[in-house]
Design a protein around this motif. Structure first.
Motif, PDB file in Angstrom:
ATOM      1  N   UNK A 201       1.923  -9.259  -8.885  1.00 33.81           N
ATOM      2  CA  UNK A 201       1.446 -10.078  -7.757  1.00 33.81           C
ATOM      3  C   UNK A 201       1.934  -9.572  -6.402  1.00 33.81           C
ATOM      4  N   UNK A 202       2.843  -8.609  -6.410  1.00 34.70           N
ATOM      5  CA  UNK A 202       3.509  -8.185  -5.177  1.00 34.70           C
ATOM      6  C   UNK A 202       2.551  -7.675  -4.110  1.00 34.70           C
ATOM      7  N   UNK A 203       1.667  -6.750  -4.463  1.00 33.82           N
ATOM      8  CA  UNK A 203       0.747  -6.179  -3.462  1.00 33.82           C
ATOM      9  C   UNK A 203      -0.168  -7.254  -2.894  1.00 33.82           C
ATOM     10  N   UNK A 204      -0.630  -8.143  -3.755  1.00 32.53           N
ATOM     11  CA  UNK A 204      -1.488  -9.240  -3.293  1.00 32.53           C
ATOM     12  C   UNK A 204      -0.741 -10.115  -2.291  1.00 32.53           C
ATOM     13  N   UNK A 205       0.487 -10.478  -2.632  1.00 29.64           N
ATOM     14  CA  UNK A 205       1.272 -11.343  -1.740  1.00 29.64           C
ATOM     15  C   UNK A 205       1.570 -10.639  -0.425  1.00 29.64           C
ATOM     16  N   UNK A 206       1.881  -9.351  -0.475  1.00 27.76           N
ATOM     17  CA  UNK A 206       2.120  -8.598   0.767  1.00 27.76           C
ATOM     18  C   UNK A 206       0.912  -8.690   1.690  1.00 27.76           C
ATOM     19  N   UNK A 207      -0.277  -8.435   1.146  1.00 23.88           N
ATOM     20  CA  UNK A 207      -1.498  -8.477   1.954  1.00 23.88           C
ATOM     21  C   UNK A 207      -1.782  -9.884   2.458  1.00 23.88           C
ATOM     22  N   UNK A 208      -1.586 -10.852   1.578  1.00 21.28           N
ATOM     23  CA  UNK A 208      -1.902 -12.235   1.940  1.00 21.28           C
ATOM     24  C   UNK A 208      -0.975 -12.719   3.056  1.00 21.28           C
ATOM     25  N   UNK A 209       0.321 -12.503   2.887  1.00 22.31           N
ATOM     26  CA  UNK A 209       1.263 -12.974   3.901  1.00 22.31           C
ATOM     27  C   UNK A 209       1.086 -12.233   5.224  1.00 22.31           C
ATOM     28  N   UNK A 210       0.693 -10.975   5.158  1.00 23.30           N
ATOM     29  CA  UNK A 210       0.425 -10.224   6.383  1.00 23.30           C
ATOM     30  C   UNK A 210      -0.712 -10.890   7.167  1.00 23.30           C
ATOM     31  N   UNK A 211      -1.739 -11.319   6.451  1.00 24.35           N
ATOM     32  CA  UNK A 211      -2.879 -11.988   7.104  1.00 24.35           C
ATOM     33  C   UNK A 211      -2.469 -13.337   7.698  1.00 24.35           C
ATOM     34  N   UNK A 212      -1.557 -14.049   7.035  1.00 19.56           N
ATOM     35  CA  UNK A 212      -1.167 -15.366   7.551  1.00 19.56           C
ATOM     36  C   UNK A 212      -0.346 -15.275   8.832  1.00 19.56           C
ATOM     37  N   UNK A 213       0.183 -14.105   9.145  1.00 16.02           N
ATOM     38  CA  UNK A 213       0.885 -13.946  10.423  1.00 16.02           C
ATOM     39  C   UNK A 213      -0.094 -14.137  11.577  1.00 16.02           C
ATOM     40  N   UNK A 214      -1.335 -13.687  11.386  1.00 15.08           N
ATOM     41  CA  UNK A 214      -2.372 -13.896  12.403  1.00 15.08           C
ATOM     42  C   UNK A 214      -2.732 -15.379  12.496  1.00 15.08           C
ATOM     43  N   UNK A 215      -2.773 -16.055  11.353  1.00 17.92           N
ATOM     44  CA  UNK A 215      -3.020 -17.501  11.355  1.00 17.92           C
ATOM     45  C   UNK A 215      -1.946 -18.208  12.160  1.00 17.92           C
ATOM     46  N   UNK A 216      -0.700 -17.858  11.895  1.00 16.60           N
ATOM     47  CA  UNK A 216       0.454 -18.472  12.569  1.00 16.60           C
ATOM     48  C   UNK A 216       0.346 -18.326  14.090  1.00 16.60           C
ATOM     49  N   UNK A 217       0.080 -17.120  14.533  1.00 14.89           N
ATOM     50  CA  UNK A 217      -0.017 -16.883  15.978  1.00 14.89           C
ATOM     51  C   UNK A 217      -1.200 -17.630  16.591  1.00 14.89           C
ATOM     52  N   UNK A 218      -2.319 -17.667  15.888  1.00 14.64           N
ATOM     53  CA  UNK A 218      -3.491 -18.389  16.400  1.00 14.64           C
ATOM     54  C   UNK A 218      -3.199 -19.869  16.506  1.00 14.64           C
ATOM     55  N   UNK A 219      -2.537 -20.433  15.510  1.00 11.84           N
ATOM     56  CA  UNK A 219      -2.197 -21.859  15.554  1.00 11.84           C
ATOM     57  C   UNK A 219      -1.272 -22.164  16.726  1.00 11.84           C
ATOM     58  N   UNK A 220      -0.311 -21.286  16.993  1.00 13.77           N
ATOM     59  CA  UNK A 220       0.571 -21.466  18.144  1.00 13.77           C
ATOM     60  C   UNK A 220      -0.230 -21.421  19.444  1.00 13.77           C
TER      61      UNK A 220
END
Length: 198
Positions: free
Chosen positions: A49-68
């Motif tokens: 699951x590691x590669x999937x989680x790396x990619x997924x969490x990388x994408x959520x950084x953009x979500x985080x910044x947009x929400x801010x």
């Protein structure tokens, strides 16, 4: 849901909003989140699951910044990304990694429905418009776990608001005020980089 919040979270926010060090903080946060959740995963499936989680969490950084940028607090913006992750865990049948029970999925979606709908985020499509162009690495699902879901790390009863636990163990509804003097060197990833240069 219940999340922790301390000065390191505010330092990481500042680092992600600072162009020169954003990539360092981003990489550090992705590594940290993948490590945390692979430890919660069934050991037989953690590595795959590691590669999937790396990619997924990388994408959520953009979500985080947009929400801010849209005015959500640090705690709310971070909670949004955790909700996205829990949608993804649910879709894969990775219930042992979930932070809240399966029956609270809809409640968490509804709290941020306006944001989620604006960015095409759904329970079935947790990243919506935040999905990377090249997609996210595939990982095997365990759908059989959805039949009788077990989630040992989930805490129910916190679906009506964001609950923040401080370093002192105090539970604050809505989160803390951001400190005036945030030291970006305390951010996840940045602190490691600075250690390497000393």
């Amino acid at each position: 849901m219940k999340i922790s919040q301390n000065v390191r979270h505010f330092a990481s926010r500042k680092a992600l909003e600072t162009p020169v060090i954003r990539s360092v903080a981003n990489s550090g946060l992705v590594r940290m989140h993948t490590k945390i959740f692979t430890k919660k995963a069934d050991p037989a499936h953690a590595e795959e699951r590691t590669d999937h989680l790396d990619d997924f969490f990388d994408a959520t950084m953009d979500t985080y910044l947009r929400a801010l940028q849209e005015g959500y607090s640090e705690a709310e913006a971070r909670e949004i990304t955790h909700i996205q992750a829990n949608f993804d865990f649910y879709n894969h049948g990775w219930t042992e990694m979930m932070e809240f029970p399966v029956d609270e999925l809809g409640d968490h979606y509804d709290r941020y429905r306006e944001f989620f709908e604006r960015w095409d985020v759904t329970i079935d499509d947790p990243l919506g418009q935040f999905a990377p162009v090249d997609g996210v690495a595939e990982a095997p699902s365990t759908p059989e776990k959805l039949e009788e879901p077990e989630h040992p790390y989930a805490e129910g009863g916190f679906a009506d608001d964001v609950y923040v636990e401080t370093d002192d163990g105090e539970l604050i509804v809505g989160g803390q005020e951001e400190p005036e003097d945030v030291d970006v060197s305390q951010a996840v990833g940045v602190d490691e980089e600075m250690d390497d240069t000393r």
